[in-house]
Write an enzyme that holds these catalytic residues in place. Structure first.
Site, PDB file in Angstrom:
ATOM      1  N   ASP A  74       0.840  -1.199   0.000  1.00 14.12           N
ATOM      2  CA  ASP A  74       0.000   0.000   0.000  1.00 14.12           C
ATOM      3  C   ASP A  74       0.874   1.247   0.000  1.00 14.12           C
ATOM      4  OD1 ASP A  74       0.875  -0.526   2.611  1.00 14.12           O
ATOM      5  OD2 ASP A  74      -1.135  -0.921   3.379  1.00 14.12           O
ATOM      6  N   ASN A 139      -7.730  -3.189  14.322  1.00 13.46           N
ATOM      7  CA  ASN A 139      -9.134  -3.325  13.903  1.00 13.46           C
ATOM      8  C   ASN A 139      -9.311  -4.425  12.859  1.00 13.46           C
ATOM      9  OD1 ASN A 139      -7.990  -2.223  11.634  1.00 13.46           O
ATOM     10  ND2 ASN A 139      -9.165  -0.328  11.642  1.00 13.46           N
ATOM     11  N   HIS A 141      -7.559  -4.724  10.050  1.00 12.70           N
ATOM     12  CA  HIS A 141      -7.305  -4.365   8.657  1.00 12.70           C
ATOM     13  C   HIS A 141      -6.129  -5.149   8.083  1.00 12.70           C
ATOM     14  CE1 HIS A 141      -4.573  -0.623   9.637  1.00 12.70           C
ATOM     15  NE2 HIS A 141      -3.841  -1.709   9.541  1.00 12.70           N
ATOM     16  N   GLU A 146      -9.753  -1.578   5.347  1.00 12.89           N
ATOM     17  CA  GLU A 146     -10.303  -1.353   6.677  1.00 12.89           C
ATOM     18  C   GLU A 146     -11.587  -2.162   6.858  1.00 12.89           C
ATOM     19  OE1 GLU A 146      -8.587   0.185   8.805  1.00 12.89           O
ATOM     20  OE2 GLU A 146      -7.703   2.038   8.073  1.00 12.89           O
TER      21      GLU A 146
HETATM   22  C1  F6R Z   1       1.410  -1.791   6.190  1.00  8.35           C
HETATM   23  C2  F6R Z   1      -0.013  -2.077   6.275  1.00  8.35           C
HETATM   24  C3  F6R Z   1      -0.740  -2.204   7.563  1.00  8.35           C
HETATM   25  C4  F6R Z   1       0.102  -2.700   8.725  1.00  8.35           C
HETATM   26  C5  F6R Z   1      -0.723  -2.758  10.008  1.00  8.35           C
HETATM   27  C6  F6R Z   1       0.105  -3.163  11.197  1.00  8.35           C
HETATM   28  O1  F6R Z   1       1.839  -1.773   4.841  1.00  8.35           O
HETATM   29  O2  F6R Z   1      -0.621  -2.220   5.282  1.00  8.35           O
HETATM   30  O3  F6R Z   1      -1.836  -3.072   7.368  1.00  8.35           O
HETATM   31  O4  F6R Z   1       0.601  -3.960   8.425  1.00  8.35           O
HETATM   32  O5  F6R Z   1      -1.290  -1.504  10.258  1.00  8.35           O
HETATM   33  O6  F6R Z   1       1.043  -2.172  11.464  1.00  8.35           O
HETATM   34  P1  F6R Z   1       2.193  -2.401  12.568  1.00  8.35           P
HETATM   35  O7  F6R Z   1       3.002  -3.542  12.066  1.00  8.35           O
HETATM   36  O8  F6R Z   1       2.980  -1.119  12.582  1.00  8.35           O
HETATM   37  O9  F6R Z   1       1.497  -2.692  13.839  1.00  8.35           O
END
Ligand code: F6R
Length: 243
Positions: A74, A139, A141, A146
């Site tokens: 992303d 959450n 995602h 989301e």
């Molecule tokens: C990152 C992404 C997000 C993260 C998620 C967890 O490219 O797409 O889905 O993987 O927010 O983030 P961390 O690892 O920082 O807790």
């Protein structure tokens, strides 16, 4: 999408972050050769695995060329070109430069973000990602899909939830600087990767991990879609496994 008969997420629970990193690095490297493509998530969860892969390459324990190319999961929309928080910058800094890996991602400054998302989605599908590294949001995602994201969603422009913006504010000077929109690989795009390796650390992820592994496959927890993948691994510490 019908569920393959052999679909069952393998949940590997390790004692600490170092062991999680080592196991995830094993699974990532095992799914790659020098001609394959690697899907890269940003965020804190995969950093240990990325460091471990770099360490193994440098020590000769892994081949010098681990993959042909990397693809971002992303990217934020609207950050200034070259901003240190673009996911392209983060991934180069955290892992790709050290591995000499060419990285492709969506252009977060494209004049027509919807067209750019569609273009990038096609590029990722054509690239046939061999291993997709993933984190999970509190959450549920996956990427920036989301809660509420359709299970058949494609790569597209999305609005970030306030929870996600708050969680990511730690990387920015102020919370207001966190972009409101991003381009994310869609859930169907992610599911096309041959192997998924989802990494989660800490108790704050326990509810999301439990819902992803044991809840219904439902847009309320986008990560639950991995239950339908034929080769999905979830690597967590005890905290993220729920104790
Ligand atoms: C990152 C992404 C997000 C993260 C998620 C967890 O490219 O797409 O889905 O993987 O927010 O983030 P961390 O690892 O920082 O807790």
């Amino acid at each position: 999408m019908t569920q393959p008969l052999d679909a069952a997420v393998r949940h590997l629970v390790r004692d600490d972050a170092g062991q999680v990193a080592a196991t995830a690095a094993d699974l990532i490297l095992d799914g790659l050769d020098g001609s394959s493509t690697l899907g890269l998530a940003t965020g804190s969860s995969p950093l240990g695995a990325y460091d471990e892969i770099v360490r193994r390459v440098r020590s000769g324990a892994a081949p010098a060329r681990v993959a042909r190319r990397g693809y971002l999961l992303d990217e934020y929309l609207g950050l200034p070109a070259g901003d240190r928080n673009t996911y392209a910058s983060v991934i180069r800094r955290e892992v790709a430069d050290a591995l000499g890996l060419d990285v492709r991602g969506p252009d977060g400054r494209a004049a027509d973000p919807d067209a750019e998302a569609a273009r990038y989605g096609r590029e990722v599908v054509e690239a046939s990602v061999a291993v997709q590294v993933l984190g999970i949001g509190r959450n549920g995602h996956l990427g920036f899909n989301e809660p509420g994201s359709p299970l058949d969603s494609r790569t597209r422009v999305v609005r970030l939830t306030e929870t996600t913006r708050r969680d990511n504010a730690r990387f920015f000077d102020s919370a207001a600087d966190v972009p409101t929109h991003a381009i994310t690989q869609g859930l169907t795009t992610i599911m096309r990767a041959r192997r998924l390796v989802l990494i989660a650390l800490g108790e704050r992820k326990a509810d999301a991990v439990h819902a992803a592994l044991h809840g219904p496959v439902d847009p309320a927890c986008p990560a639950s879609i991995i239950q339908r993948h034929p080769e999905a691994y979830v690597v967590t510490d005890r905290g993220a496994a729920g104790g």
